[in-house]
Write a protein that holds these residues in place. Structure first.
Motif, PDB file in Angstrom:
ATOM      1  N   VAL A  13       0.847  -1.200   0.000  1.00 25.39           N
ATOM      2  CA  VAL A  13       0.000   0.000   0.000  1.00 25.39           C
ATOM      3  C   VAL A  13       0.880   1.247   0.000  1.00 25.39           C
ATOM      4  O   VAL A  13       1.823   1.347   0.781  1.00 25.39           O
ATOM      5  CB  VAL A  13      -0.918   0.019   1.244  1.00 25.39           C
ATOM      6  CG1 VAL A  13      -1.762   1.279   1.288  1.00 25.39           C
ATOM      7  CG2 VAL A  13      -1.809  -1.212   1.257  1.00 25.39           C
ATOM      8  N   ILE A  71      -5.428  -3.015   4.551  1.00 25.09           N
ATOM      9  CA  ILE A  71      -4.340  -2.109   4.175  1.00 25.09           C
ATOM     10  C   ILE A  71      -3.215  -2.035   5.211  1.00 25.09           C
ATOM     11  O   ILE A  71      -2.137  -1.536   4.924  1.00 25.09           O
ATOM     12  CB  ILE A  71      -4.858  -0.654   3.942  1.00 25.09           C
ATOM     13  CG1 ILE A  71      -5.825  -0.232   5.059  1.00 25.09           C
ATOM     14  CG2 ILE A  71      -5.489  -0.521   2.578  1.00 25.09           C
ATOM     15  CD1 ILE A  71      -6.249   1.216   4.991  1.00 25.09           C
TER      16      ILE A  71
ATOM     17  N   THR B 103      -7.630   5.037   1.626  1.00 20.97           N
ATOM     18  CA  THR B 103      -6.439   5.671   2.191  1.00 20.97           C
ATOM     19  C   THR B 103      -6.499   7.157   1.835  1.00 20.97           C
ATOM     20  O   THR B 103      -7.387   7.598   1.113  1.00 20.97           O
ATOM     21  CB  THR B 103      -5.138   5.043   1.639  1.00 20.97           C
ATOM     22  OG1 THR B 103      -5.104   5.223   0.226  1.00 20.97           O
ATOM     23  CG2 THR B 103      -5.075   3.554   1.942  1.00 20.97           C
ATOM     24  N   LYS B 106      -4.221  11.027  -2.872  1.00 25.47           N
ATOM     25  CA  LYS B 106      -2.833  10.943  -3.325  1.00 25.47           C
ATOM     26  C   LYS B 106      -2.065  12.255  -3.149  1.00 25.47           C
ATOM     27  O   LYS B 106      -0.867  12.237  -2.920  1.00 25.47           O
ATOM     28  CB  LYS B 106      -2.765  10.468  -4.779  1.00 25.47           C
ATOM     29  CG  LYS B 106      -3.328  11.441  -5.794  1.00 25.47           C
ATOM     30  CD  LYS B 106      -3.184  10.950  -7.223  1.00 25.47           C
ATOM     31  CE  LYS B 106      -3.885  11.908  -8.175  1.00 25.47           C
ATOM     32  NZ  LYS B 106      -3.967  11.403  -9.549  1.00 25.47           N
ATOM     33  N   ASN B 146      -9.073   7.633  -1.470  1.00 24.85           N
ATOM     34  CA  ASN B 146      -8.134   6.935  -2.349  1.00 24.85           C
ATOM     35  C   ASN B 146      -8.381   5.431  -2.193  1.00 24.85           C
ATOM     36  O   ASN B 146      -7.828   4.793  -1.302  1.00 24.85           O
ATOM     37  CB  ASN B 146      -6.722   7.340  -1.915  1.00 24.85           C
ATOM     38  CG  ASN B 146      -5.653   6.831  -2.843  1.00 24.85           C
ATOM     39  OD1 ASN B 146      -5.892   5.973  -3.691  1.00 24.85           O
ATOM     40  ND2 ASN B 146      -4.451   7.368  -2.688  1.00 24.85           N
ATOM     41  N   TYR B 147      -9.221   4.906  -3.064  1.00 22.47           N
ATOM     42  CA  TYR B 147      -9.683   3.529  -2.920  1.00 22.47           C
ATOM     43  C   TYR B 147      -8.562   2.524  -3.181  1.00 22.47           C
ATOM     44  O   TYR B 147      -7.861   2.610  -4.185  1.00 22.47           O
ATOM     45  CB  TYR B 147     -10.857   3.266  -3.868  1.00 22.47           C
ATOM     46  CG  TYR B 147     -11.415   1.862  -3.746  1.00 22.47           C
ATOM     47  CD1 TYR B 147     -12.186   1.504  -2.659  1.00 22.47           C
ATOM     48  CD2 TYR B 147     -11.151   0.898  -4.721  1.00 22.47           C
ATOM     49  CE1 TYR B 147     -12.677   0.213  -2.528  1.00 22.47           C
ATOM     50  CE2 TYR B 147     -11.645  -0.396  -4.603  1.00 22.47           C
ATOM     51  CZ  TYR B 147     -12.405  -0.726  -3.499  1.00 22.47           C
ATOM     52  OH  TYR B 147     -12.880  -1.999  -3.374  1.00 22.47           O
ATOM     53  N   PHE B 148      -8.418   1.584  -2.261  1.00 15.69           N
ATOM     54  CA  PHE B 148      -7.405   0.524  -2.408  1.00 15.69           C
ATOM     55  C   PHE B 148      -8.047  -0.837  -2.258  1.00 15.69           C
ATOM     56  O   PHE B 148      -8.918  -1.044  -1.412  1.00 15.69           O
ATOM     57  CB  PHE B 148      -6.310   0.668  -1.336  1.00 15.69           C
ATOM     58  CG  PHE B 148      -5.340  -0.488  -1.341  1.00 15.69           C
ATOM     59  CD1 PHE B 148      -4.227  -0.456  -2.177  1.00 15.69           C
ATOM     60  CD2 PHE B 148      -5.556  -1.605  -0.559  1.00 15.69           C
ATOM     61  CE1 PHE B 148      -3.336  -1.533  -2.211  1.00 15.69           C
ATOM     62  CE2 PHE B 148      -4.674  -2.689  -0.583  1.00 15.69           C
ATOM     63  CZ  PHE B 148      -3.568  -2.648  -1.415  1.00 15.69           C
ATOM     64  N   GLU B 150      -6.823  -5.225  -2.958  1.00 13.71           N
ATOM     65  CA  GLU B 150      -5.800  -6.158  -3.444  1.00 13.71           C
ATOM     66  C   GLU B 150      -6.098  -6.529  -4.901  1.00 13.71           C
ATOM     67  O   GLU B 150      -7.265  -6.620  -5.286  1.00 13.71           O
ATOM     68  CB  GLU B 150      -5.796  -7.434  -2.588  1.00 13.71           C
ATOM     69  CG  GLU B 150      -5.322  -7.250  -1.164  1.00 13.71           C
ATOM     70  CD  GLU B 150      -3.838  -6.875  -1.067  1.00 13.71           C
ATOM     71  OE1 GLU B 150      -3.105  -7.058  -2.068  1.00 13.71           O
ATOM     72  OE2 GLU B 150      -3.430  -6.400   0.003  1.00 13.71           O
ATOM     73  N   SER B 183      -7.603   6.928  -6.659  1.00 17.21           N
ATOM     74  CA  SER B 183      -8.253   5.631  -6.463  1.00 17.21           C
ATOM     75  C   SER B 183      -7.799   4.591  -7.480  1.00 17.21           C
ATOM     76  O   SER B 183      -7.578   4.905  -8.645  1.00 17.21           O
ATOM     77  CB  SER B 183      -9.775   5.779  -6.600  1.00 17.21           C
ATOM     78  OG  SER B 183     -10.290   6.394  -5.467  1.00 17.21           O
ATOM     79  N   MET B 184      -7.717   3.362  -7.016  1.00 17.75           N
ATOM     80  CA  MET B 184      -7.378   2.267  -7.901  1.00 17.75           C
ATOM     81  C   MET B 184      -8.470   2.149  -8.966  1.00 17.75           C
ATOM     82  O   MET B 184      -9.667   2.206  -8.656  1.00 17.75           O
ATOM     83  CB  MET B 184      -7.308   0.989  -7.073  1.00 17.75           C
ATOM     84  CG  MET B 184      -6.241   0.055  -7.501  1.00 17.75           C
ATOM     85  SD  MET B 184      -6.087  -1.240  -6.290  1.00 17.75           S
ATOM     86  CE  MET B 184      -4.416  -0.951  -5.763  1.00 17.75           C
TER      87      MET B 184
END
Lengths: 80, 229
Positions: A13, A71, B103, B106, B146-148, B150, B183-184
């Motif tokens: 992350v 995360i 998160t 950016k 900020n989209y995360f 996996e 964001s992803m």
């Protein structure tokens, strides 16, 4: 008993806050700073329990509440 | 048909959302206090924007333990409609009703601006009045958007057509510039596999009257009302 839990972003992350701190340090002339990852520290005071019991409870608390396992990762140490 | 707007300590879009549902769309709407143990027979729960519990620990992290949220989880598991806007989306992620996590933006800035969203999937209770590819202009106001997720999960949600809105240029073109928070996959809005829970960072309730600069957010409420009718 006192336990210190450290929560930080997983390596996969991005940590833009850590990056910003690193850039600030570079601006100040600390060019040797290669990377910074920012995290959170929790100091937890527990009623007297066995180390085994602490080793059971602390990961549970960390996984459920202190960290978001998607995360973040955590580590802990018994300090007192 | 009845809507319920949840109030946490620190919610600040609760009255805007209530106003839009009740006064703009003339729907029966009630507030739901986070300490309650009942959803009062509502047909759709809306988790509004704001800073529940001051965003302490992580955005949405404390709200998920509210008594009412256990009811919301049960309601969602049974197929009830749940819309999470901004902080409401963050709460849905923490509750694991939706996959992924937020998160910090950016550029590390709180972003408060209009953005354009491309509608990706219209076979949902929340977008059935739109056409695929429609671009809507709706404001965002967040620090943690900020989209995360996996890579494996991203692959799954793409395959399941769970991505509902993506940040785009006004013409629908997807770009890094349009992806203001980083964001992803430009993800701005996401649905669960059951299709009954939508989380989105932009605020449709702030774009439901012409006087506020855009009416594009109406499509979401119109779709829900149409679906429930």
């Amino acid at each position: 008993m006192k336990v210190r839990v450290l929560v930080s972003f997983k390596d996969s992350v991005l940590d833009p806050q850590g990056q910003a701190v690193k850039n600030a340090l570079h601006t100040l002339g600390y060019g040797g700073v290669i990377d910074i990852r920012q995290g959170k520290v929790f100091e937890i005071e527990l009623e007297d329990i066995s180390v085994e019991e602490a080793n059971r409870i602390i990961p549970e608390i960390s996984d459920k509440v202190l960290a978001n396992p998607i995360i973040e990762k955590f580590e802990y140490q018994i300090i007192e | 048909m009845k809507f319920g707007v949840v109030i946490f300590p620190g919610s600040n879009c609760d009255y805007d959302t209530y106003f839009v549902l009740k006064d703009v769309f003339d729907q029966e709407t009630t507030f739901l206090w986070h300490k309650e143990h009942s959803l009062h027979d509502v047909d759709c729960v809306v988790l509004p924007g704001g800073f529940s519990y001051g965003d302490y620990l992580r955005s949405g992290a404390i709200a998920k333990f509210s008594p009412l949220m256990q009811e919301v989880k049960e309601f969602a598991d049974k197929g009830g409609l749940v819309l999470g806007i901004c902080n409401g989306f963050q709460v849905l992620l923490e509750l694991e009703l939706l996959p992924g996590a937020m998160t910090r933006n950016k550029n590390l800035k709180f972003l408060c601006q209009h953005v354009h969203l491309r509608t990706e999937n219209t076979h949902t209770p929340f977008t059935n009045r739109a056409r695929k590819g429609d671009v809507i202009k709706i404001p965002i106001a967040h620090f943690d958007g900020n989209y995360f997720v996996e890579p494996e999960t991203l692959h799954t949600i793409k395959q399941n057509d769970q991505i509902i809105f993506r940040y785009s240029e006004p013409n629908g073109h997807l770009s890094e510039r349009a992806n203001v928070n980083g964001s992803m996959h430009n993800i701005a809005g996401l649905i669960n596999t059951g299709g009954n829970v939508l989380g989105m960072m932009p605020h449709p309730e702030r774009a439901s009257e012409a006087i506020l600069g855009s009416k594009d957010g109406r499509i979401i409420f119109e779709s829900i009302i149409h679906w429930l009718r």
